[in-house]
Write an enzyme that holds these catalytic residues in place. Structure first.
Site, PDB file in Angstrom:
ATOM      1  CG  ASP A 138      33.812  42.825  26.365  1.00  0.00           C
ATOM      2  OD1 ASP A 138      33.967  43.399  27.460  1.00  0.00           O
ATOM      3  OD2 ASP A 138      32.708  42.527  25.897  1.00  0.00           O
ATOM      4  N   GLY A 181      33.441  42.533  31.600  1.00  0.00           N
ATOM      5  CA  GLY A 181      34.154  41.404  31.011  1.00  0.00           C
ATOM      6  C   GLY A 181      33.482  40.100  31.382  1.00  0.00           C
TER       7      GLY A 181
END
Length: 404
Positions: A138, A181
């Protein structure tokens, strides 16, 4: 010198290069005379409280090097999110086994675990060096310029959208790729590196950092489709509306939650299917498809960034050096220097633990539906030197005879 054993564990989602950090810690620690044994905890912190250890002092260097270049977590992982009581159990195990150096490879929750265990050791007067080693696709750890694991996952996403460009150019339509995400859009934004020609996608990129407004989305898709006869879209799984309500929740009345109570974003194609439905119903476009990348992004063995690999190795090595040479605790952080090089520093755990970094404003365009050239310049060196390129036929057209 503080004599005792080393314990290393891996937490959270796997990546293509997390084992580089593991091997970096193990091989570097084995060089120091004060280290009596190097243990690995199976299944992260869960393995620590259950005393599930392997003695990596007895693993061959040759096999460790093979493991280093293998994606996923060689010691296995866990989604356990330790609280104070859980960390007390961890600390008791560390003491009874004579662990003096504790390394935990993971994201911000892992950094918080290291912070709590370190505080408990200090309060009890037990000498322990605790180091957090960064890892996350991420790319959302504060202080770090970027995180090990991100470069390889970003390379996968960029190459996947290169393939989608080629596919949709052959048979035009609308394509939606849903990328991991929850709070940060760095990985979805990597899709922009697929663009080479003026009509290449992704034409639209939607990130959690900007509100997703359905009416604007439909208008964007309509404009792109009318211009190019196709539209390729990259969407973060964590996109939210103006009130920070996840779009998956807003569009679907039935959503699952994970073990931490968060809306389940991965492991389902629901968001892509819902966006496809909206486009078909409102824009009268028949050929609309979606894919949810899911786990594919994390440990794809054929798509690893060379830069990501050697940086992941070095953060592991530096972690061992900080603990064993300098006798300090903290989180290893990556800092960019020059046009592209990096330096590794030790940062206070409370500056990294629990917190999440978002895409900065200068990386997102004004309309909130794409990225800027500044983001591309930021990402380009992280992908490594061997990014492939797509090519097109450049031969001139032959003059028509009948259908002029």
């Amino acid at each position: 010198m503080l004599e005792g054993k080393v314990l290393v564990a891996q937490g959270g989602g796997p990546t293509s290069v997390i084992n580089q950090s593991l091997v970096g810690v193990v091989l570097e620690s084995r060089k120091f005379p004060q280290v009596t044994r190097v243990y690995g905890a199976l299944n992260g912190v869960s393995g620590i409280i259950n005393e599930e250890f392997v003695d990596l002092t007895q693993e061959t260097t040759h096999n460790l090097e093979k493991i280093a270049s293998t994606p996923s977590s060689a010691l296995f992982s866990t989604r356990d999110k330790p609280d104070e009581e859980y960390c007390k159990k961890i600390f008791e195990v560390l003491k009874i086994h004579g662990i003096r150096y504790f390394f935990y490879i993971g994201g911000n929750d892992s950094a918080d675990t290291v912070r709590i265990v370190n505080e408990q050791a200090t309060e009890s007067g037990y000498e322990l060096r605790a180091i957090h080693i960064p890892k996350t696709i991420d790319n959302d750890l504060l202080v770090n310029d970027h995180c090990p694991g991100y470069g390889s996952a970003a390379k996968f996403v960029a190459q996947a959208f290169m393939g989608i460009n080629l596919d949709v150019s052959s048979l035009p339509g609308v394509y939606i790729g849903v990328v991991m995400g929850r709070h940060a859009g760095f990985l979805t934004a990597a899709s922009a590196m697929a663009q080479k020609f003026p009509d290449d996608g992704p034409h639209l990129i939607y990130l959690p950092e900007r509100p997703f407004i359905v009416e604007n989305f439909l208008s964007d898709v309509k404009d792109v489709y009318e211009k190019y006869g196709k539209c390729i879209i990259a969407v973060s799984e964590g996109i939210v509306d103006e009130n920070h309500v996840p779009i998956i929740t807003k569009l679907s009345g039935n959503v699952e939650k994970d073990s931490h109570g968060n809306v389940q974003l991965s492991g389902t194609g629901a968001l892509g299917d819902l966006l496809v439905k909206i486009i078909k119903e409102n824009l009268n476009i028949k050929r609309v498809r979606s894919d949810t990348f899911g786990y594919l992004q994390r440990s794809f063995i054929g798509c690893v960034s060379e830069v990501d690999q050697y940086e992941a190795r070095e953060v592991g090595e530096r972690a061992a050096q900080f603990a064993l040479w300098n006798n300090v605790d903290g989180s290893v952080t990556i800092h960019r220097t020059g046009s592209y090089s990096v330096d590794y520093k030790l940062t206070s755990l409370d500056k990294v633990a629990r917190l999440t970094k978002s895409m900065p404003d200068n990386f997102i365009n004004e309309k909130g539906n794409h990225v800027t050239e500044e983001f591309r310049n930021y990402l380009r060196p992280l992908l490594g030197p061997d990014m492939p390129q797509a090519h097109r036929i450049r031969a001139p057209k032959v003059e028509k005879k009948l259908n002029k």
